[in-house]
Design an enzyme around this catalytic site. Structure first.
Site, PDB file in Angstrom:
ATOM      1  N   ASP A  45       0.831  -1.209   0.000  1.00  0.00           N
ATOM      2  CA  ASP A  45       0.000   0.000   0.000  1.00  0.00           C
ATOM      3  C   ASP A  45       0.868   1.263   0.000  1.00  0.00           C
ATOM      4  OD1 ASP A  45      -2.491  -1.211  -0.082  1.00  0.00           O
ATOM      5  OD2 ASP A  45      -2.566  -1.483   2.090  1.00  0.00           O
ATOM      6  N   GLY A  46       2.025   1.186   0.680  1.00  0.00           N
ATOM      7  CA  GLY A  46       2.949   2.324   0.704  1.00  0.00           C
ATOM      8  C   GLY A  46       3.418   2.657  -0.713  1.00  0.00           C
ATOM      9  N   GLU A 123      -5.178   9.971   4.253  1.00  0.00           N
ATOM     10  CA  GLU A 123      -5.495  10.929   5.312  1.00  0.00           C
ATOM     11  C   GLU A 123      -4.415  11.985   5.442  1.00  0.00           C
ATOM     12  OE1 GLU A 123      -2.613   8.751   6.218  1.00  0.00           O
ATOM     13  OE2 GLU A 123      -4.217   7.483   6.963  1.00  0.00           O
ATOM     14  N   ALA A 185      -6.254  11.086  21.064  1.00  0.00           N
ATOM     15  CA  ALA A 185      -6.081  11.319  22.501  1.00  0.00           C
ATOM     16  C   ALA A 185      -6.432  12.753  22.910  1.00  0.00           C
ATOM     17  CB  ALA A 185      -4.639  10.981  22.910  1.00  0.00           C
TER      18      ALA A 185
HETATM   19  P1  NAD Z   1       3.523   1.538   6.920  1.00  0.00           P
HETATM   20  O1  NAD Z   1       4.589   0.759   6.256  1.00  0.00           O
HETATM   21  O2  NAD Z   1       3.691   1.992   8.338  1.00  0.00           O
HETATM   22  O3  NAD Z   1       2.149   0.716   6.733  1.00  0.00           O
HETATM   23  C1  NAD Z   1       1.028   0.925   7.443  1.00  0.00           C
HETATM   24  C2  NAD Z   1      -0.007  -0.167   7.158  1.00  0.00           C
HETATM   25  O4  NAD Z   1      -1.172   0.495   6.705  1.00  0.00           O
HETATM   26  C3  NAD Z   1       0.347  -1.215   6.110  1.00  0.00           C
HETATM   27  O5  NAD Z   1      -0.015  -2.480   6.617  1.00  0.00           O
HETATM   28  C4  NAD Z   1      -0.547  -0.849   4.930  1.00  0.00           C
HETATM   29  O6  NAD Z   1      -0.929  -1.990   4.158  1.00  0.00           O
HETATM   30  C5  NAD Z   1      -1.738  -0.282   5.646  1.00  0.00           C
HETATM   31  N1  NAD Z   1      -2.566   0.629   4.851  1.00  0.00           N
HETATM   32  C6  NAD Z   1      -2.182   1.682   4.091  1.00  0.00           C
HETATM   33  N2  NAD Z   1      -3.267   2.231   3.525  1.00  0.00           N
HETATM   34  C7  NAD Z   1      -4.338   1.504   3.927  1.00  0.00           C
HETATM   35  C8  NAD Z   1      -5.731   1.598   3.693  1.00  0.00           C
HETATM   36  N3  NAD Z   1      -6.245   2.560   2.946  1.00  0.00           N
HETATM   37  N4  NAD Z   1      -6.551   0.699   4.298  1.00  0.00           N
HETATM   38  C9  NAD Z   1      -6.062  -0.276   5.079  1.00  0.00           C
HETATM   39  N5  NAD Z   1      -4.756  -0.416   5.354  1.00  0.00           N
HETATM   40  C10 NAD Z   1      -3.912   0.472   4.785  1.00  0.00           C
HETATM   41  O7  NAD Z   1       3.265   2.844   6.056  1.00  0.00           O
HETATM   42  P2  NAD Z   1       2.927   2.971   4.550  1.00  0.00           P
HETATM   43  O8  NAD Z   1       2.862   1.632   3.892  1.00  0.00           O
HETATM   44  O9  NAD Z   1       3.833   4.020   3.978  1.00  0.00           O
HETATM   45  O10 NAD Z   1       1.438   3.558   4.642  1.00  0.00           O
HETATM   46  C11 NAD Z   1       1.210   4.849   5.162  1.00  0.00           C
HETATM   47  C12 NAD Z   1      -0.106   4.751   5.883  1.00  0.00           C
HETATM   48  O11 NAD Z   1       0.112   4.099   7.113  1.00  0.00           O
HETATM   49  C13 NAD Z   1      -0.698   6.067   6.274  1.00  0.00           C
HETATM   50  O12 NAD Z   1      -1.441   6.643   5.236  1.00  0.00           O
HETATM   51  C14 NAD Z   1      -1.540   5.679   7.463  1.00  0.00           C
HETATM   52  O13 NAD Z   1      -2.887   5.450   7.110  1.00  0.00           O
HETATM   53  C15 NAD Z   1      -0.980   4.370   7.931  1.00  0.00           C
HETATM   54  N6  NAD Z   1      -0.616   4.495   9.347  1.00  0.00           N
HETATM   55  C16 NAD Z   1      -1.336   3.768  10.223  1.00  0.00           C
HETATM   56  C17 NAD Z   1      -1.092   3.881  11.577  1.00  0.00           C
HETATM   57  C18 NAD Z   1      -1.923   3.060  12.525  1.00  0.00           C
HETATM   58  O14 NAD Z   1      -2.734   2.269  12.042  1.00  0.00           O
HETATM   59  N7  NAD Z   1      -1.758   3.264  13.820  1.00  0.00           N
HETATM   60  C19 NAD Z   1      -0.097   4.738  12.046  1.00  0.00           C
HETATM   61  C20 NAD Z   1       0.624   5.460  11.120  1.00  0.00           C
HETATM   62  C21 NAD Z   1       0.356   5.337   9.750  1.00  0.00           C
END
Ligand code: NAD
Length: 267
Positions: A45-46, A123, A185
């Site tokens: 997804d990244g 987001e 939070a």
């Molecule tokens: P990353 O490598 O930290 O991956 C985050 C995870 O989010 C991966 O498992 C990816 O498959 C999943 N993901 C990304 N978009 C998604 C979607 N639309 N629906 C469901 N899962 C999704 O970071 P990355 O791959 O560069 O992705 C960046 C995204 O990580 C940000 O847009 C943010 O949404 C997400 N993120 C999530 C958290 C959390 O869940 N606590 C925290 C920080 C960032």
């Protein structure tokens, strides 16, 4: 048709990328990184988020598709095993386009009052390194609340299954033109009070964050974060642009949600 590939860059993704290019060029498709009509992301997804931002300036002419070379992704939903089938579909079948909403964020700063406009597929998150963030939140020009806490997440419907979900936000079907504001939070006691629930705003509604005590913010859009100084306001709304997914097979949003979070397909 002109196509381009954005690869995660690891060995598996690179090998797959080379095979896709060879297959598609064999079908007389043209590899064109500048003006592709179809962008194929190979990775996770990244990588898909990276591909989206690389071609964000030509969304109306570009369709996206994702192949995952790690675990099943939300955007990267084709498997390497399906490669031959996918390549034939791309070469022979006119694809269906599915359009989903994006988030527009305009960050206004002292010295740049017009603001910088960015789009997000998942987001935008707004935090600070200066302790809690304090914002006055206006919705459609009226004061709604003063927020104190770690930050806010404003997500699209397709992003509602990402960071938003981890914050307790709702999963929104992407046929709805909406954005969701989720708290990180929030401080809630006898002095400070916020709504405490995610807010879902329809198209044409604008949410404006006006800093109280902080001047410097860490604003992330999807996978990348920048620091903004002297911020006056941050406006968030549904963007007029949409992302266009190339669809070659039916895969419903709820099916993808189920496969990603509940259980694998029982087919
Ligand atoms: P990353 O490598 O930290 O991956 C985050 C995870 O989010 C991966 O498992 C990816 O498959 C999943 N993901 C990304 N978009 C998604 C979607 N639309 N629906 C469901 N899962 C999704 O970071 P990355 O791959 O560069 O992705 C960046 C995204 O990580 C940000 O847009 C943010 O949404 C997400 N993120 C999530 C958290 C959390 O869940 N606590 C925290 C920080 C960032």
């Amino acid at each position: 048709m002109k196509f381009s590939i954005v690869s995660r860059g690891d060995e598996r993704s690179q090998n797959l990328t080379e095979s896709i290019i060879a297959y598609l060029e064999g079908f007389s498709l043209i590899y064109d990184e500048k003006e592709p009509e179809l962008v194929i992301s190979v990775g996770g997804d990244g990588t898909f988020l990276e591909a989206f931002h690389r071609y964000v300036h030509r969304l109306s002419e570009t369709a996206f598709i994702g192949i995952h070379t790690g675990h099943l992704g939300f955007y990267a939903d084709w498997t390497p095993d399906e490669l031959e089938k996918l390549v034939i579909e791309i070469a022979k079948t006119p694809y269906q386009i599915v359009e989903y909403p994006l988030l527009e964020v305009i960050i206004c700063q002292r010295g740049n009052e017009e603001g910088e406009r960015v789009l997000a597929l998942n987001e935008a998150t707004i935090k600070t390194a200066e302790g809690s963030v304090v914002f006055d939140i206006d919705i459609n020009g009226e004061h709604f609340e003063t927020f104190r806490g770690d930050g806010l997440c404003i997500s699209t419907p397709t992003g509602s299954t990402a960071y938003n979900k981890a914050l307790g936000g709702a999963i929104i079907h992407p046929s709805l033109d909406a954005i969701q504001v989720t708290e990180m939070a929030s401080i809630n006691n006898r002095v400070f009070r916020t709504i405490g629930s995610p807010l879902i705003l329809p198209k044409h509604h604008t949410c404006v964050l006006k800093p109280g005590i902080n001047s410097s913010f860490l604003i992330a859009r999807d996978h990348s974060t920048d620091t903004y100084q002297d911020v006056i306001s941050i406006q968030c709304r549904v963007a007029k642009e949409k992302i266009r997914f190339a669809r070659y097979r039916p895969l419903t949003f709820w099916n993808r949600v189920k496969e990603s979070f509940v259980s694998a397909s029982d087919k």
